[in-house]
Design a protein around this motif. Sequence first.
Motif, PDB file in Angstrom:
ATOM      1  N   ALA A  96      54.674  31.968  47.999  1.00 15.54           N
ATOM      2  CA  ALA A  96      54.920  33.186  48.784  1.00 15.54           C
ATOM      3  C   ALA A  96      54.280  33.103  50.169  1.00 15.54           C
ATOM      4  CB  ALA A  96      54.394  34.407  48.040  1.00 15.54           C
ATOM      5  N   GLY A  97      53.493  32.046  50.412  1.00 20.62           N
ATOM      6  CA  GLY A  97      52.907  31.860  51.738  1.00 20.62           C
ATOM      7  C   GLY A  97      51.413  32.018  51.819  1.00 20.62           C
ATOM      8  N   VAL A  98      50.750  32.324  50.699  1.00 19.08           N
ATOM      9  CA  VAL A  98      49.292  32.493  50.702  1.00 19.08           C
ATOM     10  C   VAL A  98      48.628  31.126  50.762  1.00 19.08           C
ATOM     11  CG1 VAL A  98      47.318  33.285  49.334  1.00 19.08           C
ATOM     12  CG2 VAL A  98      49.381  34.686  49.465  1.00 19.08           C
ATOM     13  N   ARG A  99      47.590  31.010  51.595  1.00 19.89           N
ATOM     14  CA  ARG A  99      46.880  29.752  51.734  1.00 19.89           C
ATOM     15  C   ARG A  99      45.414  29.848  51.324  1.00 19.89           C
ATOM     16  NH1 ARG A  99      51.129  28.637  51.347  1.00 19.89           N
ATOM     17  NH2 ARG A  99      52.607  27.666  52.794  1.00 19.89           N
ATOM     18  N   ARG A 100      44.971  31.044  50.971  1.00 24.05           N
ATOM     19  CA  ARG A 100      43.564  31.212  50.593  1.00 24.05           C
ATOM     20  C   ARG A 100      43.452  32.244  49.485  1.00 24.05           C
ATOM     21  NH1 ARG A 100      39.585  33.944  53.645  1.00 24.05           N
ATOM     22  NH2 ARG A 100      40.917  33.850  55.487  1.00 24.05           N
ATOM     23  N   ILE A 101      42.733  31.885  48.415  1.00 22.55           N
ATOM     24  CA  ILE A 101      42.595  32.753  47.248  1.00 22.55           C
ATOM     25  C   ILE A 101      41.141  32.724  46.775  1.00 22.55           C
ATOM     26  CG2 ILE A 101      43.335  33.198  44.860  1.00 22.55           C
ATOM     27  CD1 ILE A 101      45.933  31.686  45.520  1.00 22.55           C
ATOM     28  N   ALA A 102      40.586  33.891  46.460  1.00 24.83           N
ATOM     29  CA  ALA A 102      39.268  33.998  45.831  1.00 24.83           C
ATOM     30  C   ALA A 102      39.490  34.352  44.368  1.00 24.83           C
ATOM     31  CB  ALA A 102      38.429  35.067  46.521  1.00 24.83           C
ATOM     32  N   ILE A 103      38.880  33.579  43.473  1.00 25.26           N
ATOM     33  CA  ILE A 103      39.132  33.729  42.040  1.00 25.26           C
ATOM     34  C   ILE A 103      37.858  34.161  41.329  1.00 25.26           C
ATOM     35  CG2 ILE A 103      39.971  32.594  39.954  1.00 25.26           C
ATOM     36  CD1 ILE A 103      41.133  30.394  41.878  1.00 25.26           C
ATOM     37  N   HIS A 104      37.888  35.347  40.745  1.00 26.13           N
ATOM     38  CA  HIS A 104      36.795  35.788  39.881  1.00 26.13           C
ATOM     39  C   HIS A 104      36.965  35.063  38.555  1.00 26.13           C
ATOM     40  CE1 HIS A 104      34.053  39.296  38.520  1.00 26.13           C
ATOM     41  NE2 HIS A 104      33.983  38.317  37.630  1.00 26.13           N
ATOM     42  N   ALA A 105      35.939  34.306  38.169  1.00 27.80           N
ATOM     43  CA  ALA A 105      36.067  33.375  37.041  1.00 27.80           C
ATOM     44  C   ALA A 105      35.938  34.040  35.678  1.00 27.80           C
ATOM     45  CB  ALA A 105      35.030  32.262  37.180  1.00 27.80           C
ATOM     46  N   ARG A 106      36.376  35.285  35.576  1.00 28.75           N
ATOM     47  CA  ARG A 106      36.409  36.004  34.307  1.00 28.75           C
ATOM     48  C   ARG A 106      37.775  36.647  34.116  1.00 28.75           C
ATOM     49  NH1 ARG A 106      31.037  37.910  35.782  1.00 28.75           N
ATOM     50  NH2 ARG A 106      29.511  37.385  34.171  1.00 28.75           N
ATOM     51  N   LYS A 107      38.151  36.813  32.866  1.00 23.24           N
ATOM     52  CA  LYS A 107      39.266  37.691  32.544  1.00 23.24           C
ATOM     53  C   LYS A 107      38.871  39.138  32.832  1.00 23.24           C
ATOM     54  CE  LYS A 107      42.101  36.082  28.654  1.00 23.24           C
ATOM     55  NZ  LYS A 107      42.457  36.455  27.272  1.00 23.24           N
ATOM     56  N   ALA A 108      39.866  39.988  32.948  1.00 23.18           N
ATOM     57  CA  ALA A 108      39.636  41.430  32.954  1.00 23.18           C
ATOM     58  C   ALA A 108      40.288  42.014  31.697  1.00 23.18           C
ATOM     59  CB  ALA A 108      40.238  42.080  34.193  1.00 23.18           C
ATOM     60  N   TRP A 109      39.516  42.779  30.961  1.00 22.71           N
ATOM     61  CA  TRP A 109      40.069  43.485  29.800  1.00 22.71           C
ATOM     62  C   TRP A 109      40.344  44.917  30.224  1.00 22.71           C
ATOM     63  CZ3 TRP A 109      41.763  41.200  25.518  1.00 22.71           C
ATOM     64  CH2 TRP A 109      41.341  39.891  25.266  1.00 22.71           C
ATOM     65  N   LEU A 110      41.612  45.251  30.331  1.00 19.56           N
ATOM     66  CA  LEU A 110      41.990  46.546  30.890  1.00 19.56           C
ATOM     67  C   LEU A 110      41.864  47.680  29.884  1.00 19.56           C
ATOM     68  CD1 LEU A 110      45.088  45.374  32.960  1.00 19.56           C
ATOM     69  CD2 LEU A 110      42.696  45.549  33.650  1.00 19.56           C
ATOM     70  N   GLN A 111      41.760  47.332  28.610  1.00 17.99           N
ATOM     71  CA  GLN A 111      41.545  48.329  27.573  1.00 17.99           C
ATOM     72  C   GLN A 111      40.298  47.932  26.786  1.00 17.99           C
ATOM     73  OE1 GLN A 111      43.424  51.051  27.371  1.00 17.99           O
ATOM     74  NE2 GLN A 111      44.808  50.314  28.982  1.00 17.99           N
ATOM     75  N   GLY A 112      39.374  48.868  26.656  1.00 18.36           N
ATOM     76  CA  GLY A 112      38.218  48.622  25.799  1.00 18.36           C
ATOM     77  C   GLY A 112      36.938  48.270  26.528  1.00 18.36           C
TER      78      GLY A 112
END
Length: 337
Positions: free
Chosen positions: A169-185
């Motif tokens: 899509a054209g993105v050249r820079r990404i910051a990645i939080h090295a955890r999953k997110a649990w949206l419930q619970g």
Amino acid sequence: MKQADIPSETSTAQDAARLSVAPMMDWTDRHCRGFHRLMSRRVLLYTEMVTAPAIIHGDRARLLDYDAAEHPVALQLGGSDPAELRAAVRIARDWGYDEINLNVGCPSDRVQSGCFGAVLMKTPELVADCVASMIAESDVQVTVKCRIGVDDQAPAEVLPSFIATMRDAGVRRIAIHARKAWLQGLSPRENREVPPLDYPLVHAMKAEFPGLHLSVNGGIETLDQARDHLQVMDGVMLGRAAYHRPWDILGDADSLWGEVARFKSPHAVAEAMRDRVAAHLAIGGRMHQITRHMLGLFHGRPGARGWKQILSQAGSSGTLADYDRALAAVSEPAIVS
């Protein structure tokens, strides 16, 4: 100029992203950023997340104004409607941010209810439409901050696919939080602590996508840990460690660019901040608006408790005399020859 045409070596924000302070709701406002910038000339600073509809319909000056001294500074947007995000980017261009970032990582309830943040990890094609729309309107890099996955997703499958979709899509820079997110619970706080960190997976993404600038975020507590990650990654993003122990992280942060620290001690930083506090009070501001971000400046050092207690008790009605009392609590002892 389209994002894909921007040479990476000329990107101020990309160079600064070697070390960045994460966007944090209710924390990384202009006063916090001014304080952090005083300690480091180099690190990339982020605004709190601002939603696209708020920029379109709200008080733009209140939401977007900042001090020119904060550069390099990035605006983080929240949203999931490509047209709204494009309109928000168009408006924000007049403010001259160095980067526009899309939030695809926040797990808070208010973010989920608006169908943006970490929940967007489930709809990468929608995120691709959003960032493509933003890039078409932006004259600076559009970046993404994401998680390694959400809920029952398998990160080893989801993350590389998500990154590839962003790249296409054209993105050249990404910051990645090295955890999953649990949206419930799990609460937002638990989502920052409970899901296990998977640094090896994030490191593997750099090997898989060598042409992208990738930063790792999550659980990084010290500048030495950041240096270790930089052996593999292009950048490191710190959040709460930089906020709660600002001197420990930012006091010598510029050494990552081969530069000497601006100040010799946190005491020197506190002394330098006094004029800013005085100027803010002189225009009718409240001391707490600045000093609430400074409570951890002396973390682990003699007098830290008194500094924090005096400033906290002074609160929004604090005066410069209160600041001076707090400063006296941590004053460095005179050198006797």
